[in-house]
Motif scaffolding. Structure first.
Motif, PDB file in Angstrom:
ATOM      1  N   HIS A 141       0.904  -1.157   0.000  1.00 30.58           N
ATOM      2  CA  HIS A 141       0.000   0.000   0.000  1.00 30.58           C
ATOM      3  C   HIS A 141       0.936   1.197   0.000  1.00 30.58           C
ATOM      4  O   HIS A 141       1.464   1.577   1.042  1.00 30.58           O
ATOM      5  CB  HIS A 141      -0.886  -0.039   1.244  1.00 30.58           C
ATOM      6  N   HIS A 144       1.014   7.464   0.793  1.00 27.51           N
ATOM      7  CA  HIS A 144      -0.208   8.261   0.610  1.00 27.51           C
ATOM      8  C   HIS A 144      -0.590   8.926   1.932  1.00 27.51           C
ATOM      9  O   HIS A 144      -0.045   8.589   2.985  1.00 27.51           O
ATOM     10  CB  HIS A 144      -1.371   7.366   0.145  1.00 27.51           C
ATOM     11  N   ASP A 146      -4.469   9.874   3.909  1.00 27.01           N
ATOM     12  CA  ASP A 146      -5.895   9.550   3.801  1.00 27.01           C
ATOM     13  C   ASP A 146      -6.697  10.854   3.836  1.00 27.01           C
ATOM     14  O   ASP A 146      -6.214  11.878   4.313  1.00 27.01           O
ATOM     15  CB  ASP A 146      -6.344   8.655   4.963  1.00 27.01           C
ATOM     16  N   TYR A 202      -3.165  -0.194  15.696  1.00 23.35           N
ATOM     17  CA  TYR A 202      -2.514   1.108  15.810  1.00 23.35           C
ATOM     18  C   TYR A 202      -3.459   2.212  15.394  1.00 23.35           C
ATOM     19  O   TYR A 202      -4.399   1.986  14.617  1.00 23.35           O
ATOM     20  CB  TYR A 202      -1.192   1.146  15.027  1.00 23.35           C
ATOM     21  N   HIS A 211       2.184   8.040   4.775  1.00 26.72           N
ATOM     22  CA  HIS A 211       2.451   6.680   5.256  1.00 26.72           C
ATOM     23  C   HIS A 211       2.389   5.647   4.139  1.00 26.72           C
ATOM     24  O   HIS A 211       1.784   5.900   3.092  1.00 26.72           O
ATOM     25  CB  HIS A 211       1.486   6.312   6.392  1.00 26.72           C
ATOM     26  N   VAL A 213       2.913   0.981   3.508  1.00 21.61           N
ATOM     27  CA  VAL A 213       3.290  -0.344   3.990  1.00 21.61           C
ATOM     28  C   VAL A 213       4.454  -0.821   3.132  1.00 21.61           C
ATOM     29  O   VAL A 213       4.347  -0.852   1.894  1.00 21.61           O
ATOM     30  CB  VAL A 213       2.106  -1.325   3.893  1.00 21.61           C
ATOM     31  N   ARG A 221      -0.044 -10.451   4.657  1.00 14.90           N
ATOM     32  CA  ARG A 221      -0.401  -9.392   5.600  1.00 14.90           C
ATOM     33  C   ARG A 221      -1.875  -9.087   5.422  1.00 14.90           C
ATOM     34  O   ARG A 221      -2.327  -8.825   4.304  1.00 14.90           O
ATOM     35  CB  ARG A 221       0.436  -8.156   5.320  1.00 14.90           C
ATOM     36  N   ILE A 223      -5.179  -6.858   7.147  1.00 24.84           N
ATOM     37  CA  ILE A 223      -5.605  -5.836   8.131  1.00 24.84           C
ATOM     38  C   ILE A 223      -7.016  -5.347   7.806  1.00 24.84           C
ATOM     39  O   ILE A 223      -7.491  -5.518   6.677  1.00 24.84           O
ATOM     40  CB  ILE A 223      -4.678  -4.598   8.133  1.00 24.84           C
ATOM     41  N   ASN A 225      -8.707  -1.489   8.073  1.00 27.15           N
ATOM     42  CA  ASN A 225      -8.500  -0.085   8.399  1.00 27.15           C
ATOM     43  C   ASN A 225      -9.866   0.521   8.708  1.00 27.15           C
ATOM     44  O   ASN A 225     -10.753   0.515   7.853  1.00 27.15           O
ATOM     45  CB  ASN A 225      -7.860   0.616   7.190  1.00 27.15           C
TER      46      ASN A 225
HETATM   47  O1  LIG Z   1      -2.147  -1.490   5.984  1.00 28.83           O
HETATM   48  C1  LIG Z   1      -1.851  -0.566   6.746  1.00 28.83           C
HETATM   49  O2  LIG Z   1      -1.232  -0.744   7.811  1.00 28.83           O
HETATM   50  C2  LIG Z   1      -2.225   0.858   6.358  1.00 28.83           C
HETATM   51  C3  LIG Z   1      -3.437   0.926   5.496  1.00 28.83           C
HETATM   52  C4  LIG Z   1      -3.709   2.299   4.990  1.00 28.83           C
HETATM   53  O3  LIG Z   1      -2.873   3.165   5.058  1.00 28.83           O
HETATM   54  C5  LIG Z   1      -5.015   2.610   4.397  1.00 28.83           C
HETATM   55  O4  LIG Z   1      -5.849   1.699   4.253  1.00 28.83           O
HETATM   56  O5  LIG Z   1      -5.241   3.770   4.051  1.00 28.83           O
END
Ligand SMILES: O=C(O)CCC(=O)C(=O)O
Ligand SMILES: [Fe+2]
Length: 259
Positions: A141, A144, A146, A202, A211, A213, A221, A223, A225
């Motif tokens: 990722h 960028h 947000d 986090y 930020h 990844v 991986r 996640i 968000n």
């Molecule tokens: O995967 C992550 O830790 C960050 C995800 C992220 O920055 C996003 O979804 O905007």
């Protein structure tokens, strides 16, 4: 037990955990980190029972509704997004636990204590929650910002840092969508990197923290968000090009956009 009762019980156990097990000094420590780095880990915020229910739902949703995407955006300097996602619409249609946990008043209250200001559910629904799986070597990722102020990220799977997948960020940076000048941001300030493990959560100040990844070389991986707004966001004119491009295209659009 009916599903509604099970989910009610989970949200209740999150509230009880926040009252009984999360001490003020933990939130204060997180707040100091957050103000300094635009990032803080908070694995203590959620009890294991809730983490594992959310993780199970994420695994089911990504298996059933995950769509592979490969894109880049001029608004973030052409950085890549190489990943599999489940969007807000599918999560809210087919998920039970995630939408309830997202809106938990007690969770919002605890996040607000860390952020030092109210943390509000995102007015723009597609940015409320998105599942992201990095599954192939090179998946990332890319750099960028947000559109909204806060992201609470729940880490279900993450390889050791040797194989990438850690988060990097540059706090106190500002997104000019016409000319994001990423290289200038890196030259002006150090990049901080944070290793993550399964079970971590986090909080990031995502509108003023550049930020990404770090690209994966091995492993997987996964996640979710959860995006939240500040009070100020509610009065801003926010355009949604990158998130609309990422999360809102139809399956056909995405196939065309996939590299
Ligand atoms: O995967 C992550 O830790 C960050 C995800 C992220 O920055 C996003 O979804 O905007
Ligand atoms: Fe982000």
């Amino acid at each position: 037990m009916r599903p509604g009762e099970r989910i009610g019980g989970l949200v209740q156990s999150l509230s009880e955990h926040l009252v009984n097990n999360v001490e003020e000094r933990m939130l204060e420590g997180a707040r100091r980190d957050f103000l300094q780095n635009g990032f803080t880990k908070l694995p203590f915020l959620v009890p294991d029972r809730v983490k594992s229910s959310v993780a199970d739902e994420i695994e089911d949703l990504v298996a059933e509704h995950g769509v592979r995407r490969g894109m880049s955006f001029k608004e973030t300097g052409g950085t890549p997004r190489l990943m599999r996602n489940v969007r807000h619409r599918e999560i809210s249609e087919h998920g039970d636990v995630i939408p309830q946990v997202y809106g938990s008043t007690d969770l919002l209250g605890a996040l607000g204590r860390v952020a030092g200001e109210p943390v509000l559910t995102c007015p723009y629904e597609p940015e409320r929650y998105v599942i992201t799986e990095l599954e192939q070597s090179g998946d990332t990722h890319g750099w960028h910002w947000d559109d909204y102020s806060f992201a609470l990220v729940w880490v279900v799977a993450c390889p050791p840092a040797e194989h990438g997948g850690f988060v990097q960020c540059v706090p106190r940076t500002y997104w000019n969508k016409e000319d994001p000048q990423l290289h200038r941001q890196f030259i002006a300030q150090p990049i901080h990197s944070f290793e993550l493990r399964p079970g971590d959560l986090y909080l990031m100040r995502t509108d003023t923290t550049l930020h990404r990844v770090y690209p994966l070389t091995r492993g997987r991986r996964l996640i979710i968000n959860m995006g939240y707004a500040s009070r100020a966001d509610l009065h801003k004119q926010i355009s949604h090009e990158t998130m609309d491009g990422l999360w809102n295209g139809s399956r056909t659009d995405q196939a065309e956009q996939t590299a």
